[in-house]
Design a protein around this motif. Structure first.
Motif, PDB file in Angstrom:
ATOM      1  N   ALA A 188      76.370 -52.735 -18.378  1.00 46.11           N
ATOM      2  CA  ALA A 188      75.483 -53.344 -19.377  1.00 46.11           C
ATOM      3  C   ALA A 188      75.985 -54.728 -19.749  1.00 46.11           C
ATOM      4  O   ALA A 188      75.233 -55.709 -19.740  1.00 46.11           O
ATOM      5  N   ALA A 189      77.290 -54.833 -20.067  1.00 45.71           N
ATOM      6  CA  ALA A 189      77.868 -56.124 -20.427  1.00 45.71           C
ATOM      7  C   ALA A 189      77.864 -57.077 -19.242  1.00 45.71           C
ATOM      8  O   ALA A 189      77.502 -58.254 -19.365  1.00 45.71           O
ATOM      9  N   GLY A 190      78.258 -56.578 -18.071  1.00 48.42           N
ATOM     10  CA  GLY A 190      78.320 -57.428 -16.886  1.00 48.42           C
ATOM     11  C   GLY A 190      76.977 -58.009 -16.500  1.00 48.42           C
ATOM     12  O   GLY A 190      76.867 -59.200 -16.177  1.00 48.42           O
ATOM     13  N   SER A 191      75.927 -57.180 -16.555  1.00 48.63           N
ATOM     14  CA  SER A 191      74.602 -57.676 -16.172  1.00 48.63           C
ATOM     15  C   SER A 191      74.040 -58.639 -17.212  1.00 48.63           C
ATOM     16  O   SER A 191      73.366 -59.614 -16.859  1.00 48.63           O
ATOM     17  N   LEU A 192      74.318 -58.399 -18.496  1.00 49.85           N
ATOM     18  CA  LEU A 192      73.826 -59.301 -19.534  1.00 49.85           C
ATOM     19  C   LEU A 192      74.537 -60.654 -19.476  1.00 49.85           C
ATOM     20  O   LEU A 192      73.910 -61.707 -19.645  1.00 49.85           O
ATOM     21  N   ILE A 193      75.837 -60.634 -19.239  1.00 45.96           N
ATOM     22  CA  ILE A 193      76.569 -61.889 -19.086  1.00 45.96           C
ATOM     23  C   ILE A 193      76.048 -62.657 -17.876  1.00 45.96           C
ATOM     24  O   ILE A 193      75.848 -63.878 -17.925  1.00 45.96           O
ATOM     25  N   SER A 194      75.797 -61.942 -16.795  1.00 49.30           N
ATOM     26  CA  SER A 194      75.245 -62.570 -15.597  1.00 49.30           C
ATOM     27  C   SER A 194      73.877 -63.174 -15.894  1.00 49.30           C
ATOM     28  O   SER A 194      73.548 -64.281 -15.436  1.00 49.30           O
ATOM     29  N   GLY A 195      73.066 -62.444 -16.672  1.00 51.18           N
ATOM     30  CA  GLY A 195      71.759 -62.959 -17.040  1.00 51.18           C
ATOM     31  C   GLY A 195      71.848 -64.226 -17.861  1.00 51.18           C
ATOM     32  O   GLY A 195      71.075 -65.175 -17.662  1.00 51.18           O
ATOM     33  N   ALA A 196      72.809 -64.262 -18.791  1.00 51.56           N
ATOM     34  CA  ALA A 196      72.996 -65.458 -19.608  1.00 51.56           C
ATOM     35  C   ALA A 196      73.430 -66.642 -18.760  1.00 51.56           C
ATOM     36  O   ALA A 196      72.973 -67.780 -18.969  1.00 51.56           O
ATOM     37  N   VAL A 197      74.300 -66.393 -17.779  1.00 51.33           N
ATOM     38  CA  VAL A 197      74.755 -67.456 -16.885  1.00 51.33           C
ATOM     39  C   VAL A 197      73.575 -68.050 -16.111  1.00 51.33           C
ATOM     40  O   VAL A 197      73.511 -69.262 -15.865  1.00 51.33           O
ATOM     41  N   ILE A 198      72.629 -67.205 -15.736  1.00 48.80           N
ATOM     42  CA  ILE A 198      71.451 -67.678 -14.995  1.00 48.80           C
ATOM     43  C   ILE A 198      70.484 -68.433 -15.903  1.00 48.80           C
ATOM     44  O   ILE A 198      69.963 -69.500 -15.540  1.00 48.80           O
ATOM     45  N   LEU A 199      70.234 -67.896 -17.096  1.00 47.51           N
ATOM     46  CA  LEU A 199      69.170 -68.422 -17.950  1.00 47.51           C
ATOM     47  C   LEU A 199      69.565 -69.609 -18.818  1.00 47.51           C
ATOM     48  O   LEU A 199      68.718 -70.458 -19.123  1.00 47.51           O
ATOM     49  N   LEU A 200      70.813 -69.698 -19.238  1.00 49.93           N
ATOM     50  CA  LEU A 200      71.214 -70.779 -20.147  1.00 49.93           C
ATOM     51  C   LEU A 200      70.971 -72.170 -19.560  1.00 49.93           C
ATOM     52  O   LEU A 200      70.416 -73.042 -20.246  1.00 49.93           O
ATOM     53  N   PRO A 201      71.361 -72.423 -18.312  1.00 51.42           N
ATOM     54  CA  PRO A 201      71.073 -73.759 -17.751  1.00 51.42           C
ATOM     55  C   PRO A 201      69.573 -74.052 -17.692  1.00 51.42           C
ATOM     56  O   PRO A 201      69.149 -75.197 -17.938  1.00 51.42           O
ATOM     57  N   VAL A 202      68.780 -73.031 -17.375  1.00 53.23           N
ATOM     58  CA  VAL A 202      67.325 -73.216 -17.321  1.00 53.23           C
ATOM     59  C   VAL A 202      66.786 -73.567 -18.702  1.00 53.23           C
ATOM     60  O   VAL A 202      65.945 -74.468 -18.858  1.00 53.23           O
ATOM     61  N   SER A 203      67.303 -72.870 -19.712  1.00 54.48           N
ATOM     62  CA  SER A 203      66.880 -73.139 -21.088  1.00 54.48           C
ATOM     63  C   SER A 203      67.209 -74.569 -21.507  1.00 54.48           C
ATOM     64  O   SER A 203      66.386 -75.260 -22.123  1.00 54.48           O
ATOM     65  N   LEU A 204      68.409 -75.029 -21.165  1.00 52.34           N
ATOM     66  CA  LEU A 204      68.829 -76.377 -21.552  1.00 52.34           C
ATOM     67  C   LEU A 204      67.952 -77.447 -20.914  1.00 52.34           C
ATOM     68  O   LEU A 204      67.631 -78.462 -21.541  1.00 52.34           O
TER      69      LEU A 204
END
Length: 307
Positions: A188-204
């Protein structure tokens, strides 16, 4: 493969809790996207939820795996279970009501059942599970009502996006079995952290979040969505995939419907049809049919648990 479950009552209680946590997420998302763009909302959701689970793991002195193969699986799981479906649903709820999003997304067990039968064949496709799919879908139609079905022609692209998210959830439920043996909070933690790594640059790049002015209601909805409907829900989800199996776990979608609609009544002013109680009975029957093991399997699981 049929999952063994020596404590069925506890697992079904967790199934109900998961349905409640995810049933409330549609209302949280609806409030959140009023002033926060979808990509930024989901990027923040995965980041906050991942950070919460990391803190829990550190408190419990549980470490995340360090090998590349496991992290590749985390990133794939993130795409199937958060990055793609979360973003699609958030985008869709800008134009689709929360109640309609619930009914479209509740088809997850249908796709999971079909995938397990036609492709992976890792779970036995019994007649009782097929009955569970049919009964649950019938219950969904009764709970939501014919009026909601009549609205399917509007905002077609948004509705197709929710269907695509539903298929992703089905694939995630099956792929999640690859994490067998790990503490449920770890994938759960690993996949959510991975998701944040993918989405944060897109958001910025896309949303320039420092220029946004989100409302207090949207911020509170984001926090509740992250802490309860994501961090806590994911930990329960990965546990249930191992104990109830992928089809059994996704059957919480049937419970999610009346719960999601009930929350909509309180916070969004929606109304249930007169057939809601009959629909709820069908929903419960569908969940029971898909999650209850046969008596011989239950006895075998009890014997294994007592060794």
């Amino acid at each position: 493969m049929t999952p063994q479950n020596p404590n069925l009552a506890r697992e079904l209680s967790l199934l109900l809790a998961l349905a409640t946590l995810w049933g409330s997420s549609y209302t949280f998302i609806k409030i959140g996207v009023e002033t926060i763009p979808p990509v930024t909302l989901i990027a923040a959701r995965t980041l906050i939820a991942g950070a919460i689970l990391l803190a829990v793991l550190r408190h419990r002195q549980v470490r995340l795996p360090s090998d590349r193969q496991t992290w590749r699986r985390f990133f794939l799981q993130a795409c199937l279970n958060s990055v793609i479906p979360f973003t699609l649903i958030a985008w869709a709820e800008q134009s689709v009501d929360a109640g309609l999003a619930v009914i479209l997304n509740s088809a997850t067990p249908i796709f999971t059942f079909l995938l397990t039968v036609l492709i992976t064949r890792h779970e036995q496709a019994t007649t009782r599970k097929l009955f569970g799919v049919i009964a649950g879908l019938a219950g969904i139609c009764l709970v939501i009502g014919v009026e909601a079905i009549g609205g399917l022609g509007e905002s077609l692209m948004a509705q197709l996006a929710i269907i695509a998210a539903t298929i992703c959830y089905a694939g995630a439920a099956i792929f999640g079995k690859n994490f067998r043996g790990l503490d449920p909070a770890v994938p759960a933690a690993g996949s959510l952290i991975s998701g944040a790594v993918i989405l944060l640059p897109v958001s910025l790049v896309v949303d320039r979040p420092w220029e946004l002015s989100p409302s207090a209601a949207s911020i509170l909805a984001l926090l509740a969505l992250s802490a309860f409907s994501t961090a806590l829900a994911f930990a329960i989800y990965f546990r249930l995939v191992q104990t109830l199996g992928s089809v059994g776990t996704t059957s919480q979608a049937y419970l999610r419907v009346p719960i999601g609609v009930a929350i909509g009544i309180v916070f969004l002013g929606e109304r249930l049809s007169s057939t809601a109680w009959i629909g709820l009975a069908c929903v419960i029957a569908g969940v029971a049919a898909m999650t209850m093991p046969r008596r011989s399997e239950y006895r075998a699981a009890q014997s294994a648990g007592n060794r």
